[in-house]
Design an enzyme around this catalytic site. Structure first.
Site, short mmCIF file in Angstrom:
data_model
loop_
_atom_site.label_atom_id
_atom_site.label_comp_id
_atom_site.label_asym_id
_atom_site.label_seq_id
_atom_site.Cartn_x
_atom_site.Cartn_y
_atom_site.Cartn_z
N LYS A 22 0.95 -1.69 0.05
CA LYS A 22 -0.41 -0.15 -0.19
C LYS A 22 0.82 1.17 -0.08
CE LYS A 22 -2.82 2.90 3.25
NZ LYS A 22 -1.53 3.53 3.73
N ASN A 23 1.91 0.96 1.05
CA ASN A 23 2.86 2.53 1.25
C ASN A 23 3.89 2.94 -0.06
OD1 ASN A 23 1.35 3.07 3.53
ND2 ASN A 23 2.72 1.80 4.24
N CYS A 117 -6.02 8.81 7.85
CA CYS A 117 -6.60 7.97 9.53
C CYS A 117 -6.05 9.05 10.66
CB CYS A 117 -5.25 6.60 9.92
SG CYS A 117 -6.57 5.25 8.99
N ARG A 122 0.48 15.42 11.48
CA ARG A 122 1.06 14.93 11.11
C ARG A 122 1.17 16.49 10.54
NH1 ARG A 122 -0.92 9.13 8.51
NH2 ARG A 122 -1.23 8.13 9.64
N ASP A 308 3.14 1.62 11.85
CA ASP A 308 2.38 0.95 11.57
C ASP A 308 2.06 -0.96 11.43
OD1 ASP A 308 1.44 3.00 10.29
OD2 ASP A 308 2.50 2.21 8.00
N ARG A 400 -8.75 0.21 3.58
CA ARG A 400 -8.19 1.09 3.28
C ARG A 400 -6.47 0.65 2.99
NH1 ARG A 400 -6.18 5.15 6.48
NH2 ARG A 400 -5.30 5.60 4.49
#
Length: 431
Positions: A22-23, A117, A122, A308, A400
């Protein structure tokens, strides 16, 4: 509303195949904006964040063709619109990569502040610092990020020292720099596998990036990037999540399509807890039959234990013998899931960034809430190990980042299904 319903207490046996990262995907897909030609991107995970980022590119004018379930052809040669749709961008954290990509290609970008999220503050100040070092003017107002090169033209090279190790800033500055008119040097750069993957993608299209995976990355700007094909790496966090699931529920599972080196930090902790991990070329065999032991875990930037994976390892520690100490070294708001674990009988006390977990004999199924992506994955792990039935709501957070999670777990013996209930019966639990 849809929920996951899990009847726990069953060990897991079989094989799980890991999807693309995903990242990496959410940065590599926007990177196609920089390419003059068709990019074939393979091993794309089927998750909602990827669907959103592809939709944003279509709105900007990209031509996207689906080749198969995990492969798309992206052609951004004819993009003219540089204003990213507000409603789409607000749903995904990674929308900020569009700033670097659009600024690098056009010298101008207008992108809504990102969503995703809520894990506490951030800030994007390190991203902005990088863009400014290359000659851009950046203004954040009315929920939008405005970035431009004064007088038009290309960004220049720049020297940027990141005040804190930031994955997002490292990748965004790389995106902006590849078509610049000079050399950009990022010091105190993040080293995560998906940063190396982005650099490899860009280099395969003709960029000149050196040092990805170290704390100093040098990007020599080139005139153009050409089209080509690239396959995204396997997802380190998805693999770690299933490793944790076996550790919590017991059993033996072969986790295929992984890069074992990327998982060393997770493997080391599980082995310390008494879980057996057998490394193969591109797979890991995870086995847990006996009790698990307490450990201390501190999350850190790669190659340390990933933030994570913090909620998922917490789910395992709830069942460990003894008292474990979990320290969050990256995000300030990672512990919102703790009250949900307590519903299931976990004994956790939180003080700031430190959680003290006293292992219990067993967790008990309960209705719980997925407050974010990784916390939701942790609720699934807890539900698999718990006695009785666990129902998890707000599963859109989980979807997600995890492709076909229910199907993958059901295939290894989990009793898990997606159920639909009327909305009035499914109000989120108050934490």
């Amino acid at each position: 509303m849809t929920k996951y319903q899990i009847r726990g207490g069953r060990p897991l046996h079989g094989t799980i195949e890991i999807s693309g990262a995903k990242n990496a995907a959410v940065a590599i897909i926007p990177a196609a904006l920089l390419v003059d030609g068709v990019c074939r991107i393979e091993n794309i995970p089927q998750i909602s964040d990827v669907t959103l980022i592809l939709q944003i590119l279509r709105e900007l004018g990209a031509d996207i063709k689906t080749v198969n379930r995990t492969t798309v052809d992206v052609d951004c040669s004819h993009i003219r619109n540089r204003q990213v749709p507000y409603e789409l961008a607000r749903k995904i954290r990674a929308s900020y990569y569009l700033v670097g990509a659009l600024l690098g290609r056009f010298g101008w970008a207008e992108v809504p502040l990102p969503g995703g999220c809520d894990l506490g503050g951030r800030p994007i100040d390190q991203h902005i610092k990088g863009f400014v070092s290359m000659g851009a003017e950046v203004d954040v107002r009315n929920g939008l990020i405005y970035a431009q090169v004064p007088g038009g033209g290309r960004l220049a090279g720049g020297q940027v020292y990141l005040d804190m190790v930031s994955v997002g800033a490292t990748m965004n500055i790389m995106l902006a720099a590849v078509l610049s008119a000079g050399m950009t040097v990022i010091e105190n750069a993040a080293k995560e596998p998906h940063i190396v993957d982005l650099a490899n993608f860009l280099n395969s299209m003709g960029a000149d990036i050196m040092g990805a995976g170290t704390d100093v990355i040098k990007i020599r700007g080139v005139e153009r990037l050409r089209g080509g094909s690239y396959s995204i790496i396997p997802d380190q966090i998805e693999a770690g999540t299933y490793m944790a699931a076996v550790a919590a529920a017991g059993g033996e599972v072969l986790i295929k399509n992984v890069i074992p080196k990327h998982l060393d930090c997770i493997t080391a902790k599980l082995v310390e807890m008494g879980v057996e991990v057998e490394e193969q070329d591109d797979a890991l065999l995870i086995r847990r039959n006996g009790p698990i032991s307490r450990v201390n875990v501190k999350t850190m930037p790669y190659p340390g234990f990933p933030t994570d994976m913090q909620p998922q390892i917490a789910a395992v520690l709830c069942l460990a013998r003894g008292t474990s100490v979990l320290t969050e070294g990256v995000w300030e708001n990672r512990y919102r899931y703790v009250d949900e674990f307590r519903r299931m009988g976990a004994q956790i006390q939180v003080d700031g960034k430190v959680a003290v977990i006293e292992g219990v004999e067993a967790l008990t199924g309960a209705p719980v809430h997925a407050c974010d992506l990784r916390a939701g994955a942790a609720m699934v792990i807890a539900g698999l190990a718990a006695q009785g039935v666990t129902e998890i709501d707000s599963i859109h957070h989980i979807e997600r980042g995890y492709e076909t999670l229910v199907e993958k777990l059901a295939a290894v013996g989990a009793q898990i299904q997606t159920v639909t209930v009327p909305d009035e019966e499914s109000q989120p639990q108050v934490g």
